[in-house]
Motif scaffolding. Structure first.
Motif, PDB file in Angstrom:
ATOM      1  N   THR A 151       0.873  -1.273   0.079  1.00  0.00           N
ATOM      2  CA  THR A 151      -0.090  -0.068  -0.061  1.00  0.00           C
ATOM      3  C   THR A 151       0.857   1.361   0.000  1.00  0.00           C
ATOM      4  O   THR A 151       1.884   1.171   0.674  1.00  0.00           O
ATOM      5  CB  THR A 151      -1.038  -0.102   1.184  1.00  0.00           C
ATOM      6  OG1 THR A 151      -1.894   0.992   1.139  1.00  0.00           O
ATOM      7  CG2 THR A 151      -0.113   0.208   2.398  1.00  0.00           C
ATOM      8  N   ALA A 152       0.288   2.407  -0.709  1.00  0.00           N
ATOM      9  CA  ALA A 152       1.233   3.595  -0.768  1.00  0.00           C
ATOM     10  C   ALA A 152       0.318   4.627  -1.042  1.00  0.00           C
ATOM     11  O   ALA A 152      -0.702   4.774  -1.285  1.00  0.00           O
ATOM     12  CB  ALA A 152       2.118   3.633  -2.130  1.00  0.00           C
ATOM     13  N   VAL A 153       0.686   5.932  -0.326  1.00  0.00           N
ATOM     14  CA  VAL A 153       0.176   7.146  -0.238  1.00  0.00           C
ATOM     15  C   VAL A 153       1.036   8.309  -0.896  1.00  0.00           C
ATOM     16  O   VAL A 153       1.937   8.274  -0.431  1.00  0.00           O
ATOM     17  CB  VAL A 153      -0.251   7.214   1.155  1.00  0.00           C
ATOM     18  CG1 VAL A 153      -1.171   8.625   1.043  1.00  0.00           C
ATOM     19  CG2 VAL A 153      -1.426   6.354   1.648  1.00  0.00           C
ATOM     20  N   PHE A 154       0.343   9.245  -1.762  1.00  0.00           N
ATOM     21  CA  PHE A 154       0.890  10.468  -2.145  1.00  0.00           C
ATOM     22  C   PHE A 154       0.664  11.416  -1.200  1.00  0.00           C
ATOM     23  O   PHE A 154      -0.839  11.610  -0.996  1.00  0.00           O
ATOM     24  CB  PHE A 154       0.528  10.614  -3.572  1.00  0.00           C
ATOM     25  CG  PHE A 154       0.946  12.036  -4.221  1.00  0.00           C
ATOM     26  CD1 PHE A 154       2.253  12.167  -4.307  1.00  0.00           C
ATOM     27  CD2 PHE A 154       0.178  12.764  -4.609  1.00  0.00           C
ATOM     28  CE1 PHE A 154       2.926  13.134  -4.927  1.00  0.00           C
ATOM     29  CE2 PHE A 154       0.697  14.098  -4.960  1.00  0.00           C
ATOM     30  CZ  PHE A 154       2.156  14.246  -5.305  1.00  0.00           C
ATOM     31  N   CYS A 155       1.432  11.976  -0.545  1.00  0.00           N
ATOM     32  CA  CYS A 155       1.381  13.148   0.491  1.00  0.00           C
ATOM     33  C   CYS A 155       2.040  14.537   0.406  1.00  0.00           C
ATOM     34  O   CYS A 155       2.969  14.487  -0.570  1.00  0.00           O
ATOM     35  CB  CYS A 155       1.296  12.224   1.837  1.00  0.00           C
ATOM     36  SG  CYS A 155       2.763  11.364   1.991  1.00  0.00           S
ATOM     37  N   LYS A 156       1.912  15.085   1.135  1.00  0.00           N
ATOM     38  CA  LYS A 156       2.484  16.443   1.501  1.00  0.00           C
ATOM     39  C   LYS A 156       2.832  16.758   3.048  1.00  0.00           C
ATOM     40  O   LYS A 156       2.089  16.340   3.787  1.00  0.00           O
ATOM     41  CB  LYS A 156       1.752  17.536   0.863  1.00  0.00           C
ATOM     42  CG  LYS A 156       2.333  19.019   0.721  1.00  0.00           C
ATOM     43  CD  LYS A 156       1.229  19.842   0.079  1.00  0.00           C
ATOM     44  CE  LYS A 156       2.289  21.371  -0.289  1.00  0.00           C
ATOM     45  NZ  LYS A 156       1.314  22.148  -0.799  1.00  0.00           N
ATOM     46  N   ASN A 157       3.889  17.244   3.190  1.00  0.00           N
ATOM     47  CA  ASN A 157       4.247  17.458   4.625  1.00  0.00           C
ATOM     48  C   ASN A 157       4.006  18.789   4.950  1.00  0.00           C
ATOM     49  O   ASN A 157       4.276  19.769   4.220  1.00  0.00           O
ATOM     50  CB  ASN A 157       5.998  17.360   4.782  1.00  0.00           C
ATOM     51  CG  ASN A 157       6.271  17.905   6.137  1.00  0.00           C
ATOM     52  OD1 ASN A 157       5.477  17.827   6.899  1.00  0.00           O
ATOM     53  ND2 ASN A 157       7.664  18.127   6.195  1.00  0.00           N
ATOM     54  N   LEU A 158       3.171  19.079   5.737  1.00  0.00           N
ATOM     55  CA  LEU A 158       2.756  20.540   6.278  1.00  0.00           C
ATOM     56  C   LEU A 158       2.956  20.667   7.628  1.00  0.00           C
ATOM     57  O   LEU A 158       2.185  20.024   8.565  1.00  0.00           O
ATOM     58  CB  LEU A 158       1.153  20.763   5.916  1.00  0.00           C
ATOM     59  CG  LEU A 158       0.367  20.592   4.346  1.00  0.00           C
ATOM     60  CD1 LEU A 158      -0.844  20.697   4.255  1.00  0.00           C
ATOM     61  CD2 LEU A 158       1.320  21.848   3.511  1.00  0.00           C
TER      62      LEU A 158
END
Length: 208
Positions: A151-158
């Motif tokens: 499983t994988a997720v595309f994300c952003k560091n905020l």
């Protein structure tokens, strides 16, 4: 005199409307979109290599905009291959796009991302260029390592928190020692991350 003044006023108003229409709609300006698939195939191939400067021009996008064709723009950086797939039917207001990607692979940069993502065992950073998108393309990355993940997720560091932007499809080929990651891209112009692990692990926080 009054009659002549009224005619002049009417002419002035009509001229003003015409000039305003030209300014707002591009008077005499024609779209360069090529909606004829046969003509489109003469202008752009199904697979296009991304040049060294990363720029795919508006003319290249317009060469298949409005058609049902999907064009693959292929590139490579730091030994990592990637492909942008754009469907012509969804392209609007084409502009020059920098499709080159800078990857973040050093553990010092990825360690805090993994920790913030509930100690994900795998992570990959990518810097996506530009300030906007002309549609929602699919980005496929082939990483030269077989991750033990499903499983994988595309994300952003905020501000130290990891927020999910999209799920990423993951395919691992142990024989080729590769991991293929594919996701929809709705935003560019920043650093983003793909975190991966076991489907039984904790989930990343949902983006607001």
């Amino acid at each position: 005199m009054k009659k002549r003044f009224n005619r002049f006023s009417l002419f002035t108003i009509l001229l003003s409307i015409l000039l305003l229409s030209c300014l707002l709609g591009g008077c005499g300006k024609r779209s360069t979109e090529t909606k004829d698939p046969a003509k489109s195939e003469e202008l752009i191939a199904d697979v296009v290599e991304i040049p060294s400067d990363g720029i795919i021009t508006a003319d290249q996008f317009n060469a298949f905009a409005g058609t049902s064709r999907t064009i693959s723009f292929i590139g490579s950086s730091d030994g990592i291959d990637y492909v942008w797939d754009y469907n012509g039917r969804n392209i609007h207001n084409a502009m020059d796009m920098d499709l080159s990607i800078d990857f973040i692979t050093d553990e010092a940069s990825l360690a805090p991302i993994k920790e913030a993502a509930n100690h994900a065992p795998y992570a990959l950073g990518l810097v996506l260029k530009g300030t906007g998108t002309i549609t929602v393309p699919t980005l496929t990355i082939t990483y030269p390592e077989a991750w033990d993940a499903d499983t994988a997720v595309f994300c952003k560091n905020l501000d130290g928190s990891i927020y999910r932007m999209a799920d990423a499809n993951i395919s691992v080929d142990p024989d080729k020692n590769t991991t293929t990651l594919s996701m929809k891209i709705m935003e560019v112009g920043d650093s983003y991350y793909i975190v991966a692990g076991s489907s039984t692990g904790p989930a990343v926080k949902e983006s607001e």
